[in-house]
Scaffold this motif. Sequence first.
Motif, PDB file in Angstrom:
ATOM      1  N   PHE A 405       0.821  -1.212   0.000  1.00 28.55           N
ATOM      2  CA  PHE A 405       0.000   0.000   0.000  1.00 28.55           C
ATOM      3  C   PHE A 405       0.856   1.266   0.000  1.00 28.55           C
ATOM      4  CE2 PHE A 405      -2.016  -3.376   2.579  1.00 28.55           C
ATOM      5  CZ  PHE A 405      -3.113  -3.652   1.781  1.00 28.55           C
ATOM      6  N   ARG A 406       2.068   1.174  -0.505  1.00 29.24           N
ATOM      7  CA  ARG A 406       2.986   2.311  -0.448  1.00 29.24           C
ATOM      8  C   ARG A 406       2.616   3.389  -1.454  1.00 29.24           C
ATOM      9  NH1 ARG A 406       7.491   4.406  -2.864  1.00 29.24           N
ATOM     10  NH2 ARG A 406       7.557   2.795  -4.475  1.00 29.24           N
ATOM     11  N   SER A 407       2.627   4.627  -0.991  1.00 29.48           N
ATOM     12  CA  SER A 407       2.441   5.768  -1.887  1.00 29.48           C
ATOM     13  C   SER A 407       3.743   6.020  -2.635  1.00 29.48           C
ATOM     14  CB  SER A 407       2.062   7.022  -1.088  1.00 29.48           C
ATOM     15  OG  SER A 407       0.836   6.852  -0.446  1.00 29.48           O
ATOM     16  N   GLY A 408       3.670   6.795  -3.699  1.00 26.90           N
ATOM     17  CA  GLY A 408       4.865   7.114  -4.458  1.00 26.90           C
ATOM     18  C   GLY A 408       5.763   8.101  -3.715  1.00 26.90           C
ATOM     19  N   ASN A 409       7.019   8.147  -4.121  1.00 24.71           N
ATOM     20  CA  ASN A 409       7.955   9.131  -3.572  1.00 24.71           C
ATOM     21  C   ASN A 409       7.763  10.447  -4.342  1.00 24.71           C
ATOM     22  OD1 ASN A 409       9.183   7.340  -1.689  1.00 24.71           O
ATOM     23  ND2 ASN A 409      10.322   6.415  -3.375  1.00 24.71           N
ATOM     24  N   TYR A 410       6.652  11.090  -4.061  1.00 25.48           N
ATOM     25  CA  TYR A 410       6.223  12.241  -4.855  1.00 25.48           C
ATOM     26  C   TYR A 410       7.193  13.421  -4.804  1.00 25.48           C
ATOM     27  CZ  TYR A 410       1.827   9.680  -4.304  1.00 25.48           C
ATOM     28  OH  TYR A 410       0.849   8.707  -4.264  1.00 25.48           O
ATOM     29  N   LEU A 411       7.949  13.531  -3.722  1.00 28.44           N
ATOM     30  CA  LEU A 411       8.805  14.700  -3.534  1.00 28.44           C
ATOM     31  C   LEU A 411      10.278  14.438  -3.819  1.00 28.44           C
ATOM     32  CD1 LEU A 411       7.276  16.008  -0.178  1.00 28.44           C
ATOM     33  CD2 LEU A 411       6.669  16.658  -2.517  1.00 28.44           C
ATOM     34  N   SER A 412      10.641  13.190  -4.111  1.00 28.20           N
ATOM     35  CA  SER A 412      12.062  12.885  -4.254  1.00 28.20           C
ATOM     36  C   SER A 412      12.413  12.013  -5.448  1.00 28.20           C
ATOM     37  CB  SER A 412      12.578  12.201  -2.970  1.00 28.20           C
ATOM     38  OG  SER A 412      11.819  11.028  -2.695  1.00 28.20           O
ATOM     39  N   ASP A 413      11.428  11.586  -6.227  1.00 32.55           N
ATOM     40  CA  ASP A 413      11.704  10.704  -7.364  1.00 32.55           C
ATOM     41  C   ASP A 413      10.868  11.150  -8.564  1.00 32.55           C
ATOM     42  OD1 ASP A 413      12.133   8.674  -9.189  1.00 32.55           O
ATOM     43  OD2 ASP A 413      12.056   7.073  -7.697  1.00 32.55           O
ATOM     44  N   LEU A 414      11.536  11.614  -9.612  1.00 28.11           N
ATOM     45  CA  LEU A 414      10.823  12.089 -10.796  1.00 28.11           C
ATOM     46  C   LEU A 414      10.002  10.983 -11.456  1.00 28.11           C
ATOM     47  CD1 LEU A 414      13.463  14.440 -12.463  1.00 28.11           C
ATOM     48  CD2 LEU A 414      11.292  15.096 -11.405  1.00 28.11           C
ATOM     49  N   LYS A 415      10.432   9.738 -11.276  1.00 34.17           N
ATOM     50  CA  LYS A 415       9.692   8.632 -11.869  1.00 34.17           C
ATOM     51  C   LYS A 415       8.363   8.382 -11.148  1.00 34.17           C
ATOM     52  CE  LYS A 415      13.876   6.213 -13.411  1.00 34.17           C
ATOM     53  NZ  LYS A 415      14.691   4.972 -13.276  1.00 34.17           N
ATOM     54  N   GLU A 416       8.251   8.887  -9.925  1.00 36.11           N
ATOM     55  CA  GLU A 416       7.042   8.661  -9.145  1.00 36.11           C
ATOM     56  C   GLU A 416       6.329   9.968  -8.824  1.00 36.11           C
ATOM     57  OE1 GLU A 416       7.601   6.124  -5.764  1.00 36.11           O
ATOM     58  OE2 GLU A 416       9.058   4.863  -6.775  1.00 36.11           O
ATOM     59  N   ILE A 417       6.606  10.982  -9.584  1.00 34.04           N
ATOM     60  CA  ILE A 417       5.989  12.284  -9.309  1.00 34.04           C
ATOM     61  C   ILE A 417       4.479  12.192  -9.453  1.00 34.04           C
ATOM     62  CG2 ILE A 417       6.065  13.129 -11.698  1.00 34.04           C
ATOM     63  CD1 ILE A 417       6.937  15.855 -10.535  1.00 34.04           C
ATOM     64  N   LEU A 418       3.790  12.956  -8.624  1.00 35.35           N
ATOM     65  CA  LEU A 418       2.332  12.872  -8.571  1.00 35.35           C
ATOM     66  C   LEU A 418       1.716  13.329  -9.907  1.00 35.35           C
ATOM     67  CD1 LEU A 418       0.011  12.299  -6.541  1.00 35.35           C
ATOM     68  CD2 LEU A 418      -0.049  14.756  -6.111  1.00 35.35           C
ATOM     69  N   THR A 419       0.754  12.573 -10.388  1.00 40.35           N
ATOM     70  CA  THR A 419       0.037  12.946 -11.609  1.00 40.35           C
ATOM     71  C   THR A 419      -1.438  13.137 -11.282  1.00 40.35           C
ATOM     72  OG1 THR A 419      -0.360  10.609 -12.170  1.00 40.35           O
ATOM     73  CG2 THR A 419       1.627  11.643 -13.090  1.00 40.35           C
ATOM     74  N   ILE A 420      -2.076  14.039 -11.981  1.00 43.92           N
ATOM     75  CA  ILE A 420      -3.500  14.319 -11.761  1.00 43.92           C
ATOM     76  C   ILE A 420      -4.245  14.268 -13.092  1.00 43.92           C
ATOM     77  CG2 ILE A 420      -3.065  15.730  -9.722  1.00 43.92           C
ATOM     78  CD1 ILE A 420      -3.490  18.191 -11.457  1.00 43.92           C
ATOM     79  N   GLN A 421      -5.516  14.018 -13.010  1.00 48.84           N
ATOM     80  CA  GLN A 421      -6.367  14.010 -14.194  1.00 48.84           C
ATOM     81  C   GLN A 421      -7.298  15.210 -14.135  1.00 48.84           C
ATOM     82  OE1 GLN A 421      -8.345  10.251 -14.335  1.00 48.84           O
ATOM     83  NE2 GLN A 421      -6.536   9.119 -15.025  1.00 48.84           N
ATOM     84  N   ILE A 422      -7.356  15.967 -15.203  1.00 50.63           N
ATOM     85  CA  ILE A 422      -8.210  17.157 -15.269  1.00 50.63           C
ATOM     86  C   ILE A 422      -9.379  16.908 -16.200  1.00 50.63           C
ATOM     87  CG2 ILE A 422      -8.294  19.595 -15.851  1.00 50.63           C
ATOM     88  CD1 ILE A 422      -5.364  19.775 -15.215  1.00 50.63           C
TER      89      ILE A 422
END
Length: 422
Positions: A405-422
């Motif tokens: 259930f791990r969240s991505g490393n949104y603040l430290s890994d460009l490969k896991e940066i947060l993405t959003i849908q608009i």
Amino acid sequence: MIALVDCNSFFCSVEKVFHPGLNGKPVCVLSCNDGCIVALTPEAKALGLRRGDPIFKKKDIVQHYGVKLFSTNMYLYAAMSKRVNNILRSAVPHSEVYSIDESFLYLDGLEKYHDLEDYMRGVVEKVRLYTDIPVSVGIAHTKTLAKIGSKFAKQYKGYHSVCMIDNEEKRRKALALFDLSDVWGIGKQTLAKLNYLGIRTPLEFADKKESWVRSHFSKPGWQTWKELNGISCIDTSEVAQRQTICTSRSFGNLVTDYDALQASVASFAASCANKLRGQHSLTSAVTVFVSSNRFREDLTQYSNGQTRILPMPTSDTIEITQAALSVLKEIYREGISYKKTGVILGDITDASYIQQNLFDEVKNRPERMQLMKSIDALNHRFGLRKIHLAVEGEEKQAWHAKSEFRSGNYLSDLKEILTIQI
């Protein structure tokens, strides 16, 4: 005056930052191997969940009430902690990080220009605005009283996130109402001794004479007594420096292969060495332990551990890992399904004072230490374990934690940066 800034339900709060739909809903953060609850929100506590609960025993509650689960992600939490502390450092002349979710701020001099309660409420709002992390603040003449104040600020909304204990009346009232078991510096043994001596509240302890305290308690107990009486005497840098460093973990899957077991011990030894250098210390004792799954009665049970004394204190990853692996060879037994290994560094001393050894076999020690500094700098810049020993193996090995259930490393890994849908 000293302020203690405490992030509320920090691990859960960080997860909620990136999952805003969870505000007001029960959230739990699990251990790295998804075994038990390590952090939870007040909403989850209201359902009867508690820290340390094995999650498999609480499945019915989780499913019935839709409790959101997350695996511990220390990379993400550390990155958010750094952002919070950057804001705190910009607000005061001197700050001191005590843990990943707590910092002491020294407010001396600020009272000439600001009302300290209003000023710290402004800091609280700034942290919330920039990071969305809620924090509670306690202000007092000592660190122990500041910690008590922060817990009152967290518990009672009327304080508006800041509780200041700045006079004798407030101090005595706070100590009379506070739970003795929650006082910083009072552990289980000290609490049992205090209760045996008829003391039930922090105020009763603080009202004892100094001669009585010295006759019944050692230095830590005496320091706590002084702090409760408004006399600052605890050096947090000494408290924060750990006397032992341990890295251990239950495996995601049972391990029978020696190479996989070796990789886990090497990885844990490297992690311990990194922590050791982080607190500017050296170790002279390396302990390794292994164990099978004690809950699997159908399997052969085995556990063992040994300690290797090093010829001289060190924080060299290579030297510590070599010692750990030599211990593993001695305690390893074939035919065992291993569930857990761990590495413990003991006999820790300050790196400023090194006892030289005439017969030291490491002839290039200064160069090796410079190598460690370079590796630490590169890993800090480009990501943990970007440079590591080959014996540690690669990612996604059988012994690694599940972390389903791990969240991505949104603040430290460009490969896991947060993405959003608009």
